[in-house]
Design a protein around this motif. Structure first.
Motif, short mmCIF file in Angstrom:
data_model
loop_
_atom_site.label_atom_id
_atom_site.label_comp_id
_atom_site.label_asym_id
_atom_site.label_seq_id
_atom_site.Cartn_x
_atom_site.Cartn_y
_atom_site.Cartn_z
N ASP A 84 0.83 -1.22 0.00
CA ASP A 84 0.00 0.00 0.00
C ASP A 84 0.86 1.26 0.00
O ASP A 84 0.34 2.37 -0.02
CB ASP A 84 -0.91 0.00 1.23
CG ASP A 84 -2.04 1.02 1.15
OD1 ASP A 84 -2.41 1.41 0.02
OD2 ASP A 84 -2.56 1.41 2.21
N PHE B 145 -5.33 2.63 0.79
CA PHE B 145 -6.11 1.42 0.61
C PHE B 145 -6.43 0.81 1.98
O PHE B 145 -7.53 0.29 2.21
CB PHE B 145 -5.37 0.40 -0.26
CG PHE B 145 -6.24 -0.71 -0.76
CD1 PHE B 145 -6.87 -0.62 -1.99
CD2 PHE B 145 -6.45 -1.85 0.00
CE1 PHE B 145 -7.70 -1.64 -2.46
CE2 PHE B 145 -7.27 -2.88 -0.45
CZ PHE B 145 -7.90 -2.78 -1.68
N SER C 130 -1.67 4.29 -4.80
CA SER C 130 -1.39 3.06 -4.05
C SER C 130 -1.34 1.85 -4.99
O SER C 130 -2.29 1.61 -5.75
CB SER C 130 -2.47 2.81 -3.00
OG SER C 130 -2.36 1.49 -2.49
#
Length: 444
Positions: free
Chosen positions: A149, A393, A186
């Motif tokens: 992420d 995320f 991300s």
């Protein structure tokens, strides 16, 4: 729920999630009132007549592997048809224009996309439960999941094994896909999209850019609205929401306060700063609102002279990252659709600027008209479709899923499945949020 007291729920926003939530609540005997800031229903789905054709200003493509929207397509007897496959493909890299077929372009994307999708099967064994791995107990896998992420989506291609052409193609693809800059995107979202597409690039392309509705998105959102008995108050922004364990009170822009047993806010993250929440949202959620998602881009429709079947890619530094032919009109014109990462880098109505941009691929193209809606500059959306920045995320959409009060959030931004990019996620959260409230109000 007690028969003598009919519960009431206020819904903020008349997009897909708000309309679906209202339908679900009404079917269970709950009184619903909807307040919509815009002068129309649909939210970020908006079918409009422009450039001499019916166009989607916002959400466009659907697919039978998107379970929630496909149910609505079936329910309301709607039909789909394909966007065209391009005869010619153009892509910018290394200061040069490259030319081939769309199939050749797709082939060039296979290797870098496979690297970007790497570990998608491990990370998302259940694509509609995207944080499942965090409860797996596999600490090594969890650490890799969290690390994925961070950074940017193109980091995976910078180990020296990919050519600049491959990097530029992936940059263009995901500048359009994230509708924002790849440098801040991300990497996990791309892997999640892969999981929702059986880990196949061809299916991902088909789900996000291939099939449209014959009657447009309005063929569904108007049909859902027609099923409601709820009053939809248009041009009525909600400026404040007070919420506690027993109910909620919303303040309208004229100062009117409306009390109900619960409130569902369907405004996108980019518009949450137009609403004062009391008590305030938790600090992590406030931070995400202040930062915003990665979706700072735009969608543009362009009419050009002649029939031209094309698709074109350009990496960061070019305002339009992706453009492709969508409609061939009887007056010997073509309507293209385009996407780019930064809405501040383009004037959606400036024919001269847009023609200059198209000339980077094809100097012979003549732009007649162009149009679009600046969703990122629109105070009632503040963004296009929701895509996460690095770190969001895991610390983004999920922060708005739970509440100890009668405040709920719904909308594509908060979906577990097709988060953000398609209507499927909006419908998902409309259903799940409404069902959660129904269960809670029944037990009161």
């Amino acid at each position: 729920m007690h028969d003598s007291i009919r519960p009431r729920v206020t819904i903020v926003g008349a997009g897909f999630s708000g309309l679906v939530a209202a339908r679900e609540l009404e079917a269970n005997g709950i009184e619903v009132t909807i307040y919509e800031a815009r002068d129309r229903i649909g939210g970020r789905a908006w079918t409009e007549e422009r450039l001499g054709h019916t166009l989607e200003m916002g959400a466009t493509w659907v697919h039978w592997m998107q379970p929630f929207v496909w149910t609505e397509i079936t329910r309301y007897g709607q039909r789909i048809y394909p966007s065209p496959v391009a005869d010619d493909a153009y892509w910018l890299s290394g200061g040069e224009v490259h030319h081939g077929t769309e199939a050749e372009l797709d082939d060039k994307l296979l290797r870098p996309q496979a690297r970007i999708f790497e570990a998608s099967q491990e990370f998302f064994p259940y694509p509609h439960e995207p944080l499942h791995i965090l409860d797996s107990g596999d600490e090594e896998l969890i650490q890799r999941f969290r690390a994925a992420d961070q950074g940017s989506i193109l980091d995976a291609l910078r180990d020296g094994s990919f050519s600049q052409e491959e990097i530029d193609l992936a940059d263009a693809y995901w500048s359009a896909g994230y509708n924002g800059y790849t440098s801040s995107a991300s990497p996990l979202m791309a892997k999640h999209w892969a999981a929702l597409s059986d880990h196949r690039l061809s299916l991902l392309d088909e789900q996000t850019l291939r099939f449209k509705l014959e009657n447009g998105m309005r063929g569904i959102y108007e049909a859902i609205a027609a099923d409601l008995t709820a009053t939809v108050h248009l041009s009525t922004p909600v400026t404040a929401v007070e919420h506690d364990a027993d109910g909620a009170r919303v303040t309208l822009d004229d100062g009117t306060v409306v009390a109900s047993d619960a409130v569902i806010v369907t405004a996108p993250l980019g518009a949450l700063d137009t609403i004062a929440f009391t008590p305030a949202l938790p600090a992590p959620a406030q931070s995400v609102v202040a930062e915003g998602f990665n979706c700072t881009g735009f969608k543009i429709w362009i009419k050009i002279r002649g029939h031209h079947s094309l698709i074109a890619y350009a990496p960061t530094g070019n305002p339009i990252a992706l453009v492709r032919s969508e409609y061939f009109l009887d007056d010997d014109t073509t309507i293209l659709v385009g996407f780019g990462p930064d809405h501040e880098k383009i004037d959606l109505d400036d024919v001269t600027q847009v023609q200059d941009l198209l000339h980077r691929w094809r100097p012979d193209l003549e732009v007649l008209e162009c149009t679009g809606h600046d969703w990122a500059g629109d105070r009632w959306s503040g963004q296009t479709w929701a895509t996460p920045r690095s770190g969001q995320f895991l610390q983004g959409w999920s922060l708005f899923r739970d509440s100890d009060t009668r405040l709920r959030f719904a909308g594509a931004d908060w979906a577990k499945g097709w988060n953000g990019v398609v209507v499927d996620g909006a419908i998902e959260t409309g259903i799940t949020t409404a069902r959660g409230l129904i269960d809670e109000l029944r037990s009161r």
